[in-house]
Design a protein around this motif. Structure first.
Motif, PDB file in Angstrom:
ATOM      1  N   PRO A 177       0.835  -1.204   0.000  1.00 53.48           N
ATOM      2  CA  PRO A 177       0.000   0.000   0.000  1.00 53.48           C
ATOM      3  C   PRO A 177       0.868   1.252   0.000  1.00 53.48           C
ATOM      4  N   GLU A 178       0.366   2.293  -0.652  1.00 49.82           N
ATOM      5  CA  GLU A 178       1.182   3.499  -0.822  1.00 49.82           C
ATOM      6  C   GLU A 178       1.323   4.313   0.461  1.00 49.82           C
ATOM      7  N   THR A 179       0.460   4.091   1.458  1.00 51.66           N
ATOM      8  CA  THR A 179       0.583   4.775   2.742  1.00 51.66           C
ATOM      9  C   THR A 179       0.331   3.781   3.869  1.00 51.66           C
ATOM     10  N   ILE A 180       0.891   4.066   5.031  1.00 57.13           N
ATOM     11  CA  ILE A 180       0.649   3.219   6.199  1.00 57.13           C
ATOM     12  C   ILE A 180      -0.806   3.312   6.624  1.00 57.13           C
ATOM     13  N   ASP A 181      -1.432   4.468   6.375  1.00 58.51           N
ATOM     14  CA  ASP A 181      -2.847   4.626   6.716  1.00 58.51           C
ATOM     15  C   ASP A 181      -3.713   3.662   5.916  1.00 58.51           C
ATOM     16  N   ARG A 182      -3.424   3.548   4.613  1.00 60.28           N
ATOM     17  CA  ARG A 182      -4.194   2.616   3.792  1.00 60.28           C
ATOM     18  C   ARG A 182      -3.998   1.185   4.291  1.00 60.28           C
ATOM     19  N   PHE A 183      -2.760   0.819   4.610  1.00 60.69           N
ATOM     20  CA  PHE A 183      -2.484  -0.526   5.112  1.00 60.69           C
ATOM     21  C   PHE A 183      -3.255  -0.787   6.405  1.00 60.69           C
ATOM     22  N   TYR A 184      -3.216   0.176   7.318  1.00 62.32           N
ATOM     23  CA  TYR A 184      -3.899   0.022   8.604  1.00 62.32           C
ATOM     24  C   TYR A 184      -5.401  -0.122   8.413  1.00 62.32           C
ATOM     25  N   GLN A 185      -5.972   0.690   7.536  1.00 55.43           N
ATOM     26  CA  GLN A 185      -7.411   0.625   7.294  1.00 55.43           C
ATOM     27  C   GLN A 185      -7.797  -0.727   6.708  1.00 55.43           C
ATOM     28  N   GLU A 186      -7.012  -1.248   5.776  1.00 54.26           N
ATOM     29  CA  GLU A 186      -7.357  -2.505   5.119  1.00 54.26           C
ATOM     30  C   GLU A 186      -7.146  -3.705   6.044  1.00 54.26           C
ATOM     31  N   VAL A 187      -6.060  -3.696   6.797  1.00 52.56           N
ATOM     32  CA  VAL A 187      -5.881  -4.746   7.805  1.00 52.56           C
ATOM     33  C   VAL A 187      -7.029  -4.700   8.814  1.00 52.56           C
ATOM     34  N   GLY A 188      -7.541  -3.498   9.054  1.00 51.37           N
ATOM     35  CA  GLY A 188      -8.629  -3.317  10.002  1.00 51.37           C
ATOM     36  C   GLY A 188      -9.941  -3.946   9.594  1.00 51.37           C
ATOM     37  N   ARG A 189     -10.027  -4.474   8.360  1.00 49.73           N
ATOM     38  CA  ARG A 189     -11.248  -5.208   7.975  1.00 49.73           C
ATOM     39  C   ARG A 189     -11.287  -6.575   8.645  1.00 49.73           C
ATOM     40  N   GLY A 190     -10.174  -7.052   9.151  1.00 46.80           N
ATOM     41  CA  GLY A 190     -10.119  -8.368   9.776  1.00 46.80           C
ATOM     42  C   GLY A 190     -10.325  -8.284  11.275  1.00 46.80           C
ATOM     43  N   GLY A 191     -10.889  -9.339  11.852  1.00 49.41           N
ATOM     44  CA  GLY A 191     -11.008  -9.442  13.308  1.00 49.41           C
ATOM     45  C   GLY A 191     -11.899  -8.422  13.957  1.00 49.41           C
ATOM     46  N   ARG A 192     -12.896  -7.946  13.250  1.00 47.51           N
ATOM     47  CA  ARG A 192     -13.758  -6.910  13.823  1.00 47.51           C
ATOM     48  C   ARG A 192     -14.719  -7.481  14.874  1.00 47.51           C
ATOM     49  N   ASP A 193     -14.782  -8.792  14.986  1.00 50.98           N
ATOM     50  CA  ASP A 193     -15.555  -9.418  16.056  1.00 50.98           C
ATOM     51  C   ASP A 193     -14.733  -9.583  17.327  1.00 50.98           C
ATOM     52  N   GLY A 194     -13.507  -9.056  17.321  1.00 47.17           N
ATOM     53  CA  GLY A 194     -12.651  -9.125  18.504  1.00 47.17           C
ATOM     54  C   GLY A 194     -11.832 -10.392  18.599  1.00 47.17           C
ATOM     55  N   LYS A 195     -11.952 -11.265  17.600  1.00 48.84           N
ATOM     56  CA  LYS A 195     -11.194 -12.521  17.596  1.00 48.84           C
ATOM     57  C   LYS A 195      -9.974 -12.388  16.686  1.00 48.84           C
ATOM     58  N   ALA A 196      -9.080 -13.375  16.769  1.00 47.40           N
ATOM     59  CA  ALA A 196      -7.803 -13.295  16.047  1.00 47.40           C
ATOM     60  C   ALA A 196      -8.022 -13.185  14.546  1.00 47.40           C
ATOM     61  N   SER A 197      -7.169 -12.398  13.911  1.00 47.67           N
ATOM     62  CA  SER A 197      -7.140 -12.308  12.453  1.00 47.67           C
ATOM     63  C   SER A 197      -5.691 -12.319  11.998  1.00 47.67           C
ATOM     64  N   LEU A 198      -5.507 -12.464  10.692  1.00 49.30           N
ATOM     65  CA  LEU A 198      -4.158 -12.551  10.130  1.00 49.30           C
ATOM     66  C   LEU A 198      -3.996 -11.521   9.029  1.00 49.30           C
ATOM     67  N   SER A 199      -2.856 -10.866   9.038  1.00 51.83           N
ATOM     68  CA  SER A 199      -2.456  -9.987   7.938  1.00 51.83           C
ATOM     69  C   SER A 199      -1.229 -10.594   7.275  1.00 51.83           C
ATOM     70  N   LEU A 200      -1.341 -10.917   5.992  1.00 50.91           N
ATOM     71  CA  LEU A 200      -0.229 -11.491   5.230  1.00 50.91           C
ATOM     72  C   LEU A 200       0.071 -10.589   4.045  1.00 50.91           C
ATOM     73  N   THR A 201       1.301 -10.102   3.956  1.00 49.24           N
ATOM     74  CA  THR A 201       1.714  -9.254   2.845  1.00 49.24           C
ATOM     75  C   THR A 201       2.727 -10.008   1.989  1.00 49.24           C
ATOM     76  N   LEU A 202       2.364 -10.276   0.740  1.00 53.03           N
ATOM     77  CA  LEU A 202       3.239 -10.923  -0.236  1.00 53.03           C
ATOM     78  C   LEU A 202       3.663  -9.857  -1.242  1.00 53.03           C
ATOM     79  N   TYR A 203       4.926  -9.481  -1.203  1.00 58.33           N
ATOM     80  CA  TYR A 203       5.356  -8.344  -2.009  1.00 58.33           C
ATOM     81  C   TYR A 203       6.572  -8.691  -2.857  1.00 58.33           C
ATOM     82  N   THR A 204       6.752  -7.902  -3.916  1.00 63.69           N
ATOM     83  CA  THR A 204       7.933  -8.000  -4.762  1.00 63.69           C
ATOM     84  C   THR A 204       8.683  -6.671  -4.718  1.00 63.69           C
ATOM     85  N   THR A 205       9.902  -6.677  -5.208  1.00 65.58           N
ATOM     86  CA  THR A 205      10.689  -5.443  -5.230  1.00 65.58           C
ATOM     87  C   THR A 205      10.003  -4.371  -6.053  1.00 65.58           C
ATOM     88  N   GLU A 206       9.350  -4.755  -7.141  1.00 68.69           N
ATOM     89  CA  GLU A 206       8.673  -3.801  -7.998  1.00 68.69           C
ATOM     90  C   GLU A 206       7.541  -3.080  -7.269  1.00 68.69           C
TER      91      GLU A 206
END
Length: 566
Positions: free
Chosen positions: A454-483
């Motif tokens: 993501p181009e900003t940390i805010d965007r990353f935080y907001q999108e990761v924030g879609r997970g675990g909204r019921d208060g239970k564990a969630s996972l954030s996995l980032t698969l990235y390339t140099t490009e």
């Protein structure tokens, strides 16, 4: 084994699936049964069966694996396909075979051998480290008895007790139900069908989701968005009529619609003194998107200022990412006397995993492996529309048919259908751009995968924030390339206006000013910056955006104040 699992095991053994599965208590069981009724792909079957097995393992304490008998008939698969989801096949018989699932421990993910990434997700134990607190009597208006947290309680009380014409910033973490801080006061102040509050949201998907959340309490349309069908036009006209009459109560709309077709109705509401709250949800977008490709975000303060000349109402700015730069922008645009109600903390639900991929082929393999192993539902984020469409094709090719996409190109109807299908458990995977990254409240999303940076940390935080909204564990996995770094850097690099070019644009606009009352001027924003050959035909939306950007920068330098007029 509980009754739900025993019933599921019998269904799989006999192949007799009842059309009504609403009495099945375990969500992952319902999801598998729904899939089996609706032509699932091979990827859907192995991942959903894996979810059932691993969930049952977790419920039994993991002391021994759970087994299922799988019949040798469609829609089930040849026994060789199960290994792609770390499912072991035992005791192959003529009519069935026996399977169990192993923890996911990918060799390419550091520490996964010690801490299998899927295990916490399947325990479904509460991770949220703050507890609900006793509610106030008025919470019953929205069928609640408690506040989500102390921060939410203090925010709502601050909104309800704020003096007239106050401007409040509500800064709460993702998943803390910031939206209620606006919705509840709006509904309280329109109980007698005499009041209107406008909520500006950055995406159509969020407007639709907010409308859905209030459907039980407001029995007419509240999401105002572009839709050129006859039904869509009638819907918008009905909203405008109810605003004028004071019976609309609350409305969710985009900055562009607010500044365009909705503004006349809001002026009438202000003249009648029935405008209660002016609310901007995801207010950090005023800086981020307003500075770049959606200048209407920074036209909003001018409209608000003019409406305040006609009526008294309070302004609420809601966000989960209030940076120093964002606060400075909001103070410039909305006034220095902002009150900030903030209760921020690191969310305990997500676990963060990052892995660099040598090339796109490696990334594709790892994504398909992750999707085969992780519980449902899950979201996959890309940056570009084309990338999202390509990833959806790859998933379909791999047998994941219960997949849908959302991008900035998705129509309003497509967005509505996707949200409804996700909530009903009819789809398991959403592949999306940031158009699906703000405010969407699907409680049980267990995993969020980024196939981008993501181009900003805010965007990353907001999108990761879609997970675990019921208060239970969630996972954030980032698969990235140099490009991906280059792409993110390019998107985050703001185009600038030189002093000379900014002055040129300002002089061109101000030369054709129209004098108004009280020392105000109206300037055209579609003027070309000069009469030179390269500029004279510059009449595009991009030119208009650059003119607004110029005015915004001058405003932020406190040389002018952006205003509006009916």
């Amino acid at each position: 084994m509980n009754d739900s699992f025993s019933a599921l095991r019998e269904i799989l053994k006999t192949g007799k699936i009842s059309e009504d599965i609403s009495n099945v208590s375990e969500p992952c069981h319902r999801r598998l049964l729904d899939a089996l009724q609706n032509s699932p792909g091979s990827g859907d079957i192995v991942s959903l069966v894996r979810h059932v097995l691993r969930r049952e393992d977790a419920k039994q304490g993991g002391s021994s694996p759970t087994y299922l008998q799988i019949p040798r008939k469609p829609p089930f698969l040849d026994s060789t396909i199960w290994e792609q989801a770390s499912i072991t096949v035992y005791g192959e018989e003529e009519e069935y075979y026996l399977i169990s699932a192993r923890p996911w421990q990918p060799e390419w993910l550091d520490l996964a051998d010690q801490y299998p990434p899927d295990t916490p997700l399947l325990d479904e134990k509460p991770r949220r480290n703050y507890k609900p607190v006793a509610g106030d009597p008025f919470l019953q208006l929205v069928d609640l008895n408690t506040y989500r947290s102390i921060g939410q309680r203090e925010a709502i009380r601050a909104v309800l007790t704020a003096p007239d014409n106050s401007t409040l910033i509500i800064n709460l973490p993702t998943g803390a139900e910031k939206s209620l801080c606006a919705q509840l006061p709006a509904l309280l102040n329109s109980r007698n069908n005499n009041g209107v509050s406008v909520v500006v949201v950055p995406t159509t998907a969020l407007a639709i989701d907010q409308e859905r959340a209030l459907k039980s309490f407001v029995h007419h349309a509240t999401a105002y968005y572009s839709d050129d069908t006859v039904e869509g036009k009638e819907r918008r006209e009905g909203i405008r009529d109810r605003i004028r009459a004071g019976t609309q109560r609350i409305i969710f709309t985009s900055p562009e619609s607010l500044m365009d077709s909705l503004a006349p109705a809001l002026y009438e509401a202000a003249k009648r003194g029935i405008l209660r709250y002016f609310i901007i949800d995801e207010a950090h977008m005023v800086e981020q998107w307003g500075d770049d490709f959606r200048p209407a975000f920074q036209e909003i303060p001018g409209l608000r200022r003019d409406l305040l000349r006609l009526s008294s109402f309070n302004t609420l700015l809601l966000t989960a990412t209030l940076t120093e730069s964002c606060l400075d922008t909001l103070e410039t645009l909305f006034g220095q006397d902002l009150q900030v109600i903030s209760a921020v903390q690191l969310r305990p639900e997500p676990a963060y995993w990052f892995q660099r991929c040598e090339n796109e082929e490696v990334r594709k393999q790892r994504l398909l492996e992750a999707v085969s192993h992780l519980p449902r539902p899950l979201i996959i984020y890309g940056t570009k529309v084309k990338d999202v469409e390509d990833w959806r094709r790859e998933l379909t090719r791999a047998g994941f048919n219960r997949t849908d996409i959302m991008t900035g190109k998705s129509t309003s109807q497509q967005r509505l259908q996707l949200i409804e299908k996700l909530r009903a458990g009819k789809i398991d995977i959403v592949v999306a751009t940031s158009a699906f990254g703000l405010g969407i409240d699907q409680a049980d999303v267990r995993a969020v995968i980024h196939v981008c940076i993501p181009e900003t940390i805010d965007r990353f935080y907001q999108e990761v924030g879609r997970g675990g909204r019921d208060g239970k564990a969630s996972l954030s996995l980032t698969l990235y390339t140099t490009e991906d770094f280059n792409i993110a850097h390019g998107l985050n690099e703001k185009s600038t206006i030189t002093i000379e070019r900014g002055l040129q644009r300002w002089q061109s606009m101000f030369a054709k000013k129209e004098a108004l009352k009280n020392g105000r001027y109206r300037v055209p924003i579609d003027n070309p910056p000069s009469l030179l050959e390269k500029d004279i035909d510059m009449q595009s939306d991009k030119n208009r955006a650059w003119n607004i950007r110029t005015l915004t920068l001058i405003n932020r330098a406190n040389l002018i104040e952006i205003d509006s007029a009916e």
